[in-house]
Design an enzyme around this catalytic site. Structure first.
Site, short mmCIF file in Angstrom:
data_model
loop_
_atom_site.label_atom_id
_atom_site.label_comp_id
_atom_site.label_asym_id
_atom_site.label_seq_id
_atom_site.Cartn_x
_atom_site.Cartn_y
_atom_site.Cartn_z
N PHE A 258 -0.48 -0.28 -4.09
CA PHE A 258 -1.51 0.75 -3.98
C PHE A 258 -2.82 0.12 -4.41
CE2 PHE A 258 -4.47 3.52 -6.12
CZ PHE A 258 -4.54 4.65 -5.33
N GLU A 259 -3.81 0.16 -3.57
CA GLU A 259 -5.15 -0.19 -4.03
C GLU A 259 -6.15 0.42 -3.06
OE1 GLU A 259 -5.66 -4.52 -4.19
OE2 GLU A 259 -5.67 -4.67 -2.02
N ILE A 260 -7.27 0.88 -3.60
CA ILE A 260 -8.35 1.39 -2.76
C ILE A 260 -9.56 0.52 -3.08
CG2 ILE A 260 -9.75 3.38 -2.11
CD1 ILE A 260 -7.55 5.20 -3.16
#
Ligand code: GDP
Ligand code: MN
Length: 327
Positions: A230-232
């Site tokens: 998960f990364e934004i």
């Protein structure tokens, strides 16, 4: 001017009362995944949740990338779950494979001798190198300002009622994360030394105010890493001259193949060197599970609809979450 044309004028606000005269601000962002055809069912599970929890309101497009062409079954299987635009891409040989300076016999020997998870998998190493230095360069991402990386078989426990891309943009955040475990040091014996050499050779690229305190204890890398499944990310970060210099330096050293450097410690050390805390967002409200571990927001009652047990999956159970609050 004929009357019926008046409403088409961009300065006419009668039909855009809540928005700018040009209409709602459209952020150039997408949900992006490098994924295998065999991950279809795991990816469908992820998309179902992303849509239910978030994207049915925002309709961000999806981009799927693969080292081999996607099957029609995969394409239909993911498209059936969303009304958003979905595009599919393959990779070029520079971004997936051994770069010319790698001694492939030596790399093979490392694969043969590895005794840690994924250590014997050549494709896993291509994957880590791709996620570290190539995903944001893919032509399908060239128009994007932000991406949200997604993976098969994960769970999104909570509703997300706001737009995290807009939130990051409005608040100047470059990197967003939600879990930070400890790295298995056997996979990265020389990553920290190589990173130190990079800093020594390029002092002008390292701002005084940084986040190295999060990743460093007694001069050594403590293994804290943002779990990049998960990364934004504001992609201008990965496209910066600092990040490019760092990736190229690591890539030349061969550690993606002579060891098993993951994109998670690589992204994290880059964040630690180049960003300050006010540019990094902890998404503690995104309850999340990726095989092996997950976390449930403590105040999930306040935060809306989460389906998880905050006592069982306490965010402070995992690795470096506490340290984040101390730096
Ligand atoms: P882990 O999260 O470290 O256990 O690694 P995964 O096996 O979940 O891989 C991370 C992501 O890369 C997932 O989205 C996988 O589908 C994808 N991936 C891993 N290996 C390959 C590969 O050889 N080809 C493609 N196309 N995707 C891969
Ligand atoms: Mn995974």
């Amino acid at each position: 001017l004929k009357q019926e044309n008046v409403a088409d004028s961009p300065s006419d606000q009668r039909f855009h009362q809540d928005d700018t005269p040009q209409g709602p601000e459209k952020i150039k962002a997408a949900l992006v995944s490098l994924v295998r055809n065999t991950d279809l069912h795991g990816m469908r599970q992820t998309i179902r949740q992303i849509e239910d929890r978030f994207n049915h309101k925002f309709n961000y497009p999806y981009i799927f990338l693969n080292d081999v062409p996607f099957t029609d079954e995969f394409k239909k299987g993911v498209q059936d779950l969303t009304k958003s635009e979905v595009t599919f891409g393959t990779l070029d040989s520079e971004s997936w494979g051994y770069p010319p300076w790698i001694d492939q016999a030596k790399a093979q020997d490392v694969l043969d001798k590895a005794d840690y998870i994924n250590g014997k998998s050549k494709s896993y190493k291509f994957m880590c190198r791709f996620q570290s230095g190539y995903i944001y360069k893919h032509p399908l991402l060239s128009e994007l300002d932000f991406y949200w990386r997604i993976e098969p078989d994960v769970k999104y426990y909570c509703d997300l009622d706001y737009d995290p891309f807009k939130y990051m943009k409005d608040n100047g955040y470059k990197y967003g994360w939600n879990m930070a475990p400890n790295e298995y040091m056997k996979t990265i014996p020389t990553l920290w030394n190589t990173t130190k050499n990079f800093m020594k050779d390029n002092p002008e690229l390292i701002p005084k105010k940084n986040l190295l305190e999060f990743t460093t204890e007694n001069g050594e890398y403590n293994g804290c890493h943002f779990w990049t499944n998960f990364e934004i990310v504001d992609l201008s970060f990965y496209r910066s001259k600092e990040y490019k210099a760092y990736f190229d330096y690591l890539d030349k050293s061969g550690g993606f193949f002579y060891e098993r450097w993951g994109d998670a410690p690589v992204h994290t050390l880059a964040v630690a060197m180049f960003l300050q805390k006010s540019q990094v967002k902890y998404f503690g409200d995104v309850g999340y599970y990726h095989p092996a571990m997950g976390f449930c927001p403590k105040d999930s009652n306040k935060l809306g609809k989460c389906v998880c047990d905050p006592h069982k999956e306490d965010e402070f159970n995992y690795g470096c979450r506490k340290r984040w609050d101390l730096v």
